[in-house]
Design a protein around this motif. Structure first.
Motif, PDB file in Angstrom:
ATOM      1  N   SER A 275       0.849  -1.185   0.000  1.00 10.87           N
ATOM      2  CA  SER A 275       0.000   0.000   0.000  1.00 10.87           C
ATOM      3  C   SER A 275       0.888   1.238   0.000  1.00 10.87           C
ATOM      4  CB  SER A 275      -0.908   0.014   1.234  1.00 10.87           C
ATOM      5  OG  SER A 275      -1.695   1.188   1.267  1.00 10.87           O
ATOM      6  N   TRP A 276       0.715   2.069  -1.037  1.00 10.96           N
ATOM      7  CA  TRP A 276       1.460   3.322  -1.177  1.00 10.96           C
ATOM      8  C   TRP A 276       0.556   4.351  -1.858  1.00 10.96           C
ATOM      9  CZ3 TRP A 276       6.201   3.774   1.061  1.00 10.96           C
ATOM     10  CH2 TRP A 276       6.976   2.639   1.256  1.00 10.96           C
ATOM     11  N   ASN A 277       1.166   5.413  -2.341  1.00 11.13           N
ATOM     12  CA  ASN A 277       0.445   6.454  -3.088  1.00 11.13           C
ATOM     13  C   ASN A 277       0.938   6.569  -4.523  1.00 11.13           C
ATOM     14  OD1 ASN A 277       1.270   7.672  -0.106  1.00 11.13           O
ATOM     15  ND2 ASN A 277      -0.924   7.663  -0.512  1.00 11.13           N
ATOM     16  N   TYR A 278       2.045   5.888  -4.808  1.00 10.64           N
ATOM     17  CA  TYR A 278       2.693   5.985  -6.119  1.00 10.64           C
ATOM     18  C   TYR A 278       3.434   4.687  -6.412  1.00 10.64           C
ATOM     19  CZ  TYR A 278       6.555   6.894  -9.340  1.00 10.64           C
ATOM     20  OH  TYR A 278       7.453   6.794 -10.371  1.00 10.64           O
ATOM     21  N   TYR A 279       3.474   4.317  -7.703  1.00 11.67           N
ATOM     22  CA  TYR A 279       4.328   3.221  -8.183  1.00 11.67           C
ATOM     23  C   TYR A 279       5.016   3.665  -9.466  1.00 11.67           C
ATOM     24  CZ  TYR A 279       1.291   0.708  -4.989  1.00 11.67           C
ATOM     25  OH  TYR A 279       0.582   0.326  -3.877  1.00 11.67           O
ATOM     26  N   GLN A 280       6.074   2.982  -9.830  1.00  8.95           N
ATOM     27  CA  GLN A 280       6.731   3.296 -11.095  1.00  8.95           C
ATOM     28  C   GLN A 280       5.756   3.160 -12.265  1.00  8.95           C
ATOM     29  OE1 GLN A 280      10.924   2.163 -11.901  1.00  8.95           O
ATOM     30  NE2 GLN A 280      10.132   1.068 -13.696  1.00  8.95           N
ATOM     31  N   THR A 281       4.759   2.296 -12.106  1.00 10.38           N
ATOM     32  CA  THR A 281       3.784   2.056 -13.169  1.00 10.38           C
ATOM     33  C   THR A 281       2.622   3.053 -13.167  1.00 10.38           C
ATOM     34  OG1 THR A 281       2.639   0.487 -11.724  1.00 10.38           O
ATOM     35  CG2 THR A 281       4.275  -0.426 -13.245  1.00 10.38           C
ATOM     36  N   THR A 282       2.599   4.004 -12.217  1.00 13.60           N
ATOM     37  CA  THR A 282       1.499   4.965 -12.144  1.00 13.60           C
ATOM     38  C   THR A 282       1.359   5.705 -13.480  1.00 13.60           C
ATOM     39  OG1 THR A 282       1.672   5.237  -9.744  1.00 13.60           O
ATOM     40  CG2 THR A 282       0.663   7.044 -10.977  1.00 13.60           C
ATOM     41  N   ASP A 283       0.135   5.749 -13.973  1.00 16.46           N
ATOM     42  CA  ASP A 283      -0.116   6.221 -15.331  1.00 16.46           C
ATOM     43  C   ASP A 283      -0.438   7.720 -15.356  1.00 16.46           C
ATOM     44  OD1 ASP A 283      -0.593   6.363 -18.032  1.00 16.46           O
ATOM     45  OD2 ASP A 283      -2.562   5.395 -17.954  1.00 16.46           O
ATOM     46  N   THR A 284       0.605   8.547 -15.301  1.00 16.76           N
ATOM     47  CA  THR A 284       0.455   9.984 -15.514  1.00 16.76           C
ATOM     48  C   THR A 284       1.574  10.435 -16.450  1.00 16.76           C
ATOM     49  OG1 THR A 284       1.896  10.721 -13.706  1.00 16.76           O
ATOM     50  CG2 THR A 284      -0.418  10.287 -13.152  1.00 16.76           C
ATOM     51  N   ALA A 285       1.333  11.524 -17.171  1.00 21.16           N
ATOM     52  CA  ALA A 285       2.360  12.056 -18.076  1.00 21.16           C
ATOM     53  C   ALA A 285       3.585  12.499 -17.281  1.00 21.16           C
ATOM     54  CB  ALA A 285       1.789  13.227 -18.877  1.00 21.16           C
ATOM     55  N   LYS A 286       3.355  13.095 -16.115  1.00 20.15           N
ATOM     56  CA  LYS A 286       4.470  13.550 -15.283  1.00 20.15           C
ATOM     57  C   LYS A 286       5.318  12.377 -14.817  1.00 20.15           C
ATOM     58  CE  LYS A 286       6.578  16.929 -13.078  1.00 20.15           C
ATOM     59  NZ  LYS A 286       7.149  18.110 -13.753  1.00 20.15           N
ATOM     60  N   ASN A 287       4.678  11.246 -14.537  1.00 20.34           N
ATOM     61  CA  ASN A 287       5.448  10.091 -14.092  1.00 20.34           C
ATOM     62  C   ASN A 287       6.311   9.528 -15.214  1.00 20.34           C
ATOM     63  OD1 ASN A 287       6.297   8.127 -12.189  1.00 20.34           O
ATOM     64  ND2 ASN A 287       4.943   6.641 -13.161  1.00 20.34           N
ATOM     65  N   SER A 288       5.814   9.534 -16.431  1.00 23.10           N
ATOM     66  CA  SER A 288       6.630   9.069 -17.558  1.00 23.10           C
ATOM     67  C   SER A 288       7.913   9.890 -17.651  1.00 23.10           C
ATOM     68  CB  SER A 288       5.844   9.174 -18.868  1.00 23.10           C
ATOM     69  OG  SER A 288       4.726   8.317 -18.848  1.00 23.10           O
ATOM     70  N   GLU A 289       7.797  11.202 -17.466  1.00 25.54           N
ATOM     71  CA  GLU A 289       8.964  12.077 -17.492  1.00 25.54           C
ATOM     72  C   GLU A 289       9.903  11.766 -16.325  1.00 25.54           C
ATOM     73  OE1 GLU A 289       7.480  16.029 -17.376  1.00 25.54           O
ATOM     74  OE2 GLU A 289       6.338  15.854 -19.245  1.00 25.54           O
ATOM     75  N   PHE A 290       9.335  11.571 -15.135  1.00 22.61           N
ATOM     76  CA  PHE A 290      10.132  11.296 -13.942  1.00 22.61           C
ATOM     77  C   PHE A 290      10.899   9.986 -14.079  1.00 22.61           C
ATOM     78  CE2 PHE A 290       9.856   9.317  -9.523  1.00 22.61           C
ATOM     79  CZ  PHE A 290      11.023   9.920  -9.056  1.00 22.61           C
ATOM     80  N   VAL A 291      10.213   8.931 -14.468  1.00 25.52           N
ATOM     81  CA  VAL A 291      10.864   7.623 -14.605  1.00 25.52           C
ATOM     82  C   VAL A 291      11.971   7.681 -15.655  1.00 25.52           C
ATOM     83  CG1 VAL A 291      10.538   5.204 -15.272  1.00 25.52           C
ATOM     84  CG2 VAL A 291       8.848   6.337 -13.809  1.00 25.52           C
ATOM     85  N   SER A 292      11.710   8.327 -16.781  1.00 22.96           N
ATOM     86  CA  SER A 292      12.713   8.436 -17.843  1.00 22.96           C
ATOM     87  C   SER A 292      13.940   9.198 -17.356  1.00 22.96           C
ATOM     88  CB  SER A 292      12.117   9.135 -19.064  1.00 22.96           C
ATOM     89  OG  SER A 292      11.098   8.353 -19.645  1.00 22.96           O
TER      90      SER A 292
ATOM     91  N   GLY B 154       0.336  12.525  -9.263  1.00 25.48           N
ATOM     92  CA  GLY B 154      -0.837  13.355  -9.454  1.00 25.48           C
ATOM     93  C   GLY B 154      -0.676  14.635  -8.662  1.00 25.48           C
ATOM     94  N   MET B 155      -1.626  15.540  -8.743  1.00 27.06           N
ATOM     95  CA  MET B 155      -1.523  16.814  -8.036  1.00 27.06           C
ATOM     96  C   MET B 155      -1.496  16.595  -6.528  1.00 27.06           C
ATOM     97  SD  MET B 155      -1.206  20.064  -8.433  1.00 27.06           S
ATOM     98  CE  MET B 155      -1.701  20.296 -10.163  1.00 27.06           C
ATOM     99  N   VAL B 156      -0.501  17.183  -5.861  1.00 26.52           N
ATOM    100  CA  VAL B 156      -0.411  17.126  -4.399  1.00 26.52           C
ATOM    101  C   VAL B 156      -0.414  18.554  -3.861  1.00 26.52           C
ATOM    102  CG1 VAL B 156       0.783  14.906  -4.310  1.00 26.52           C
ATOM    103  CG2 VAL B 156       2.130  17.010  -4.458  1.00 26.52           C
ATOM    104  N   THR B 157      -1.005  18.733  -2.683  1.00 31.92           N
ATOM    105  CA  THR B 157      -1.136  20.054  -2.068  1.00 31.92           C
ATOM    106  C   THR B 157      -0.810  19.959  -0.589  1.00 31.92           C
ATOM    107  OG1 THR B 157      -2.906  20.646  -3.620  1.00 31.92           O
ATOM    108  CG2 THR B 157      -2.710  21.983  -1.620  1.00 31.92           C
TER     109      THR B 157
END
Length: 409
Positions: free
Chosen positions: A279-296, A353-356
């Motif tokens: 249980s987390w809030n994020y995985y490498q597989t999380t499907d967002t455009a920002k995550n694709s940039e981060f992982v790369s 995703g958006m965090v505040t």
């Protein structure tokens, strides 16, 4: 008077006679300097190094990206790095060095709650600011800490709810012997009891423990249908490898882990962890455009074999959130940055995703994701929520209030 404020006063008195990039005070800088100094404080050695290296690496990546884009308030970030060496007392000593001797504007650091609790009085005494990137047990809020990992209602509570919905009824609690697992298990005991279900065992291992034979025997005797795992560091490696030696898989003993992410899967082995839940809030597989940039970007810098993880992503977010707070404040002074945070509206379009940041408790609004380890070593999302407001004291849960859950020191 707090030490930092005393030193700031001295810095003002001596400014006409001395020219320096940074004073001895926390976060105080010469306006003519073209850099701002921050501290990185993680375990680069000891039992927690297996987990904390990726967090440090993500912070360095964020710093380099921000510098390449022009820096913060017109200044380039330079970092000073210290090794907490997996010892809370060392974390405290190194934190004081960073704020008192190095004069850093902020610290990004810690993993275990023991290390955070050792650093907390230091940053409070010196009026410094710590960005803490890891999920934790809650029951805490400090004006001098921003918690970018999950509060218990953003990881622990929804994970147990999910297991109950899936029909699990007999829970065995296994954790390392320190603050986070013991407080987490107080929460879980109350939640399971409220559901009318059963905790059939509760065991703790020393942080450097490598022999889990006795604990495994107790698990076998208790016959749980799920193990709630709050082991940290190398304890996870020893436990799961010894379970595997007995040919136990997720089919025989399902686990739900709160401190196993992609980095730990790579170390333990996907063949051993396949099918187990986390249980987390994020995985490498999380499907967002920002995550694709981060992982790369992460793989380009550190190698294709490296993996991202929730704590690494939360640490990466922390640097960008600090940047946003400094820019809103128009200052690196800790008091100004805290005032900007507490005024609200500090957000970041993060890989998860958006965090505040919630100004009243310094925790983040963030989504919850339950995952399952795949054969390829990555974690696949099997359940998720919309962004959840942080509730570090579980004050909105009647069962938690009735149980009188208290923080452990």
């Amino acid at each position: 008077m707090k030490k930092s404020k005393f030193r700031r006063a001295l810095a003002v008195l001596s400014a006409a006679a001395l020219t320096a990039t940074f004073t001895a005070g926390c976060g105080k800088e010469d306006d003519s300097a073209d850099t701002v100094k921050v501290g990185l404080l993680h375990s680069l050695t000891g039992s927690m190094a297996i987990s904390e290296k990726s967090v440090r690496d993500a912070e360095v990546l964020a710093i380099e990206e921000i510098n390449a884009a022009g820096g913060v308030n017109g200044k380039q970030i330079v970092y000073v790095e210290e090794d907490g060496a997996s010892e809370p007392s060392t974390f405290a000593t190194k934190a004081e060095k960073l704020v008192d001797s190095e004069g850093v504007a902020t610290i990004f650091g810690c993993w275990t709650s023991s290390s955070r609790k050792a650093v907390k009085p230091i940053v409070e005494e010196y009026d410094a600011l710590l960005w803490y990137p890891v999920q934790y047990e809650g029951m805490e809020s400090s004006s001098n800490i921003v918690y970018t990992g999950a509060a218990p209602n953003q990881q622990i509570v929804p994970a147990i709810d999910y297991l109950i919905e899936q029909g699990y009824t007999k829970f065995f609690l296994l954790g390392s012997d320190y603050v986070f697992p013991r407080t987490a298990n107080m929460i879980i005991n109350a939640q399971v009891a409220n559901a009318g279900l059963e905790v059939v065992g509760e065991e703790y291992a020393d942080m450097d423990q490598t022999d889990f034979a006795a604990i495994i025997a107790k698990i076998e005797a208790a016959q749980p249908d799920v193990i709630i795992n709050t082991l940290n560091g190398t304890g996870n490696v020893s436990f799961f490898k010894q379970m595997s030696e007995k040919n136990y898989t997720s089919k025989e003993y399902m686990t739900m882990s709160f401190s196993i992410a992609e980095e730990e899967v790579a170390t333990i082995g996907s063949d051993i962890l396949q099918g187990h839940m986390v249980s987390w809030n994020y995985y490498q597989t999380t499907d967002t455009a920002k995550n694709s940039e981060f992982v790369s970007a992460y793989k380009e810098k550190y190698g294709e074999d490296r993996v991202t993880s929730d704590p690494a992503e939360a640490a990466y977010d922390a640097v960008y959130l600090w940047k946003a707070a400094c820019e809103k404040a128009g200052s690196f002074e800790v008091d100004d940055v805290i005032a900007a945070i507490e005024a609200g509206d500090i957000s970041y379009d993060a890989p998860e995703g958006m965090v505040t940041i919630k100004g009243d408790n310094h925790h983040l609004v963030k989504p919850v994701r339950i995952g399952q380890v795949g054969a390829d070593g990555l974690i696949n999302e099997i359940f998720s929520t919309d962004p959840v407001d942080p509730d570090p004291y579980l004050s909105t849960y009647d069962w938690a209030v009735k149980a009188g859950i208290q923080p452990l020191e």
